[in-house]
Design an enzyme around this catalytic site. Structure first.
Site, PDB file in Angstrom:
ATOM      1  N   GLY A   1       0.816  -1.210   0.000  1.00 46.18           N
ATOM      2  CA  GLY A   1       0.000   0.000   0.000  1.00 46.18           C
ATOM      3  C   GLY A   1       0.850   1.261   0.000  1.00 46.18           C
TER       4      GLY A   1
ATOM      5  CG  ASN B   1      -4.563   4.369   9.212  1.00 45.88           C
ATOM      6  OD1 ASN B   1      -4.857   5.391   8.581  1.00 45.88           O
ATOM      7  ND2 ASN B   1      -3.495   4.289   9.971  1.00 45.88           N
TER       8      ASN B   1
ATOM      9  CB  SER C   1      -2.178  -3.005   1.406  1.00 44.61           C
ATOM     10  OG  SER C   1      -1.233  -3.773   2.101  1.00 44.61           O
TER      11      SER C   1
ATOM     12  CG  HIS D   1      -0.212  -6.399   5.077  1.00 43.26           C
ATOM     13  ND1 HIS D   1      -0.226  -5.986   6.391  1.00 43.26           N
ATOM     14  CD2 HIS D   1       0.183  -5.323   4.357  1.00 43.26           C
ATOM     15  CE1 HIS D   1       0.172  -4.718   6.453  1.00 43.26           C
ATOM     16  NE2 HIS D   1       0.418  -4.302   5.229  1.00 43.26           N
TER      17      HIS D   1
ATOM     18  CB  CYS E   1       7.046   4.485  22.862  1.00 43.24           C
ATOM     19  SG  CYS E   1       8.224   4.996  24.079  1.00 43.24           S
TER      20      CYS E   1
HETATM   21  N1  PLP Z   1      -2.580   3.387   3.948  1.00 42.76           N
HETATM   22  C1  PLP Z   1      -3.311   3.027   5.002  1.00 42.76           C
HETATM   23  C2  PLP Z   1      -4.619   3.712   5.262  1.00 42.76           C
HETATM   24  C3  PLP Z   1      -2.866   2.009   5.852  1.00 42.76           C
HETATM   25  O1  PLP Z   1      -3.605   1.654   6.901  1.00 42.76           O
HETATM   26  C4  PLP Z   1      -1.622   1.390   5.571  1.00 42.76           C
HETATM   27  C5  PLP Z   1      -1.074   0.367   6.473  1.00 42.76           C
HETATM   28  O2  PLP Z   1      -1.286   0.412   7.668  1.00 42.76           O
HETATM   29  C6  PLP Z   1      -0.912   1.788   4.438  1.00 42.76           C
HETATM   30  C7  PLP Z   1      -1.414   2.796   3.651  1.00 42.76           C
HETATM   31  C8  PLP Z   1       0.388   1.143   4.061  1.00 42.76           C
HETATM   32  O3  PLP Z   1       0.183  -0.130   3.504  1.00 42.76           O
HETATM   33  P1  PLP Z   1       1.369  -1.227   3.479  1.00 42.76           P
HETATM   34  O4  PLP Z   1       1.512  -1.705   4.882  1.00 42.76           O
HETATM   35  O5  PLP Z   1       0.887  -2.287   2.556  1.00 42.76           O
HETATM   36  O6  PLP Z   1       2.576  -0.543   2.974  1.00 42.76           O
END
Ligand code: PLP
Length: 392
Positions: free
Chosen positions: A71, A151, A199, A201, A326
């Site tokens: 991502g 997120n 993404s 995962h 942290c």
């Molecule tokens: N964008 C958002 C909203 C995400 O939550 C994350 C990962 O936590 C990413 C981008 C980054 O994705 P990746 O972990 O596949 O690099």
């Protein structure tokens, strides 16, 4: 009881069916998809099949899917790729204060190279007002990049309304959909986006693989130079096993969404939220009450800080996360929680529990039963309780 995993927004467990689908591409079907022999061709077929499954999940055409290494790379590619391709037209980009660092830091990088960035504010729920997007547009604006859902607090943004505004004035529109793809039904044409990041995962696929949806006819400058892979849009030998895994994950996600399985996650999430809000005092739910990701529950507990909650929960075999990180011994509050207007001392007490398809009612009950005791113990030790001004 086995360990409870409620950190699905950080990463999801790889589905056993996904692992099974990937296996042959390490041990038997290891050809380079760019080779013309049969080993290469079976790998190529698998990559193209995965591309179709991912396209199908988001209502795209398979030729519009560009594989990336995750991502973060998809976000970087979209934002910097559009910026470099359009720098003669303009140097202004609009984004929000609550984006993931993959977007924020890409924008900050561009600022160092002469681009101007507008970071839009959000309301107390984390919602972006489409009117603010409209007002921020200038004759130099080339791109609007606003995340589909946040997120941390799970708020789902009004992407359709924002994309209409961008389209009306011919500006590119990108959305970071890393948290929504596979979790809520969506269609790129209905959303009206030009680019969308995904993404592997985050949807029960493997780490280190992602994709950028790039609408037909839209051109970006590639960030990775090398071979002609991905139709010159992203060089490098394809991560065949990873791509196959992400494709399988997309197929399974589509099936679950067709069956409305996300509604069960919403039910458990609501039970968790209500249970915690009823049993614990001085707690606040972060994010929008209804426009939120199915699995997201995010709270701030007054008088205590996130990391101590995480450690206590970990000792009770519960994996969660917090907005405070942290870094070199000092706690920094989440930029998202600060942007929704929380004072730093409240933002420090955040706890994110994110449910996935494998969480059970028993697990939710366990957390509702155990969290009040953890909070009580931490508050009894809290040096902050005296002179606390707090939320109320
Ligand atoms: N964008 C958002 C909203 C995400 O939550 C994350 C990962 O936590 C990413 C981008 C980054 O994705 P990746 O972990 O596949 O690099």
């Amino acid at each position: 009881m086995k360990r409870i995993y409620m950190d699905n927004a950080a990463t999801t467990p790889t589905d056993v069916e996904v692992v099974k689908a990937m296996e042959p591409y390490f041990s038997l079907k290891y050809g380079n998809p760019n080779s013309i022999h049969s080993f290469g061709q079976e790998a190529r077929e698998a990559v193209e099949e995965a591309r179709e499954k991912i396209a199908h999940l988001i209502g795209a055409n398979s030729s519009e899917i560009v594989f990336t290494a995750g991502g973060t790379e998809a976000d970087n590619h979209a934002i910097k790729g559009i910026a470099w391709a359009n720098q003669k037209k303009g140097n202004h980009i609009i984004t929000s204060k609550i984006e993931h660092h993959a977007v924020l830091h890409s924008c900050q990088f561009l600022e160092k190279h002469g681009f101007k960035i507008t970071y839009l504010p959000v309301d107390k729920y984390g919602l972006i007002d489409p009117k603010d997007v409209e007002k921020a547009i200038t004759d130099k604006t080339i791109l609007v990049t606003i995340m589909h859902a946040n997120n941390e607090i799970g708020t789902i943004e009004p992407i359709k309304e924002i994309s209409k505004i961008a389209k009306k004035v011919g500006i590119y529109f990108h959305t970071d959909s890393v948290q929504t793809v596979g979790h809520i039904p969506m269609d790129v044409n209905d959303l009206g986006v030009d680019m969308l990041s995904m993404s592997g995962h985050k949807l029960y696929g493997p780490n280190g693989v992602g994709a950028l949806y790039l609408r037909k006819g839209k051109k970006i400058v590639t960030l990775i130079d090398g071979g002609a892979q991905e139709k010159n849009r992203r060089a490098g030998t394809e991560n065949v096993a990873g791509i196959v895994g992400m494709g399988k994950a997309a197929e399974l996600a589509k099936k679950r969404l067709n069956q409305g399985k996300e509604k069960e996650i919403v039910r458990l999430r609501n039970k968790l939220i209500q249970g915690i809000m009823n049993k614990i005092e001085n707690v606040r739910l972060n994010g929008h009450p209804t426009k939120r990701l199915p699995g997201n529950a995010n709270f701030c507990f007054e008088f205590i800080e996130g990391e101590s909650m995480l450690l206590s929960l970990d000792m009770e075999d519960v994996a969660a996360s917090s907005g405070s990180a942290c870094t070199s011994g000092s706690l920094t509050a989440s930029h998202v929680l600060l942007a929704i207007g929380l004072p730093p001392e409240i933002a420090h007490g955040s706890l994110r529990l994110t449910l996935g398809k494998d969480n059970t009612e028993e697990e939710v009950d366990y957390i509702i039963g155990n969290l009040p005791g953890i909070i009580e113990k931490l508050r009894a030790l809290s040096p902050f309780k005296e002179n606390w001004e707090g939320l109320n």
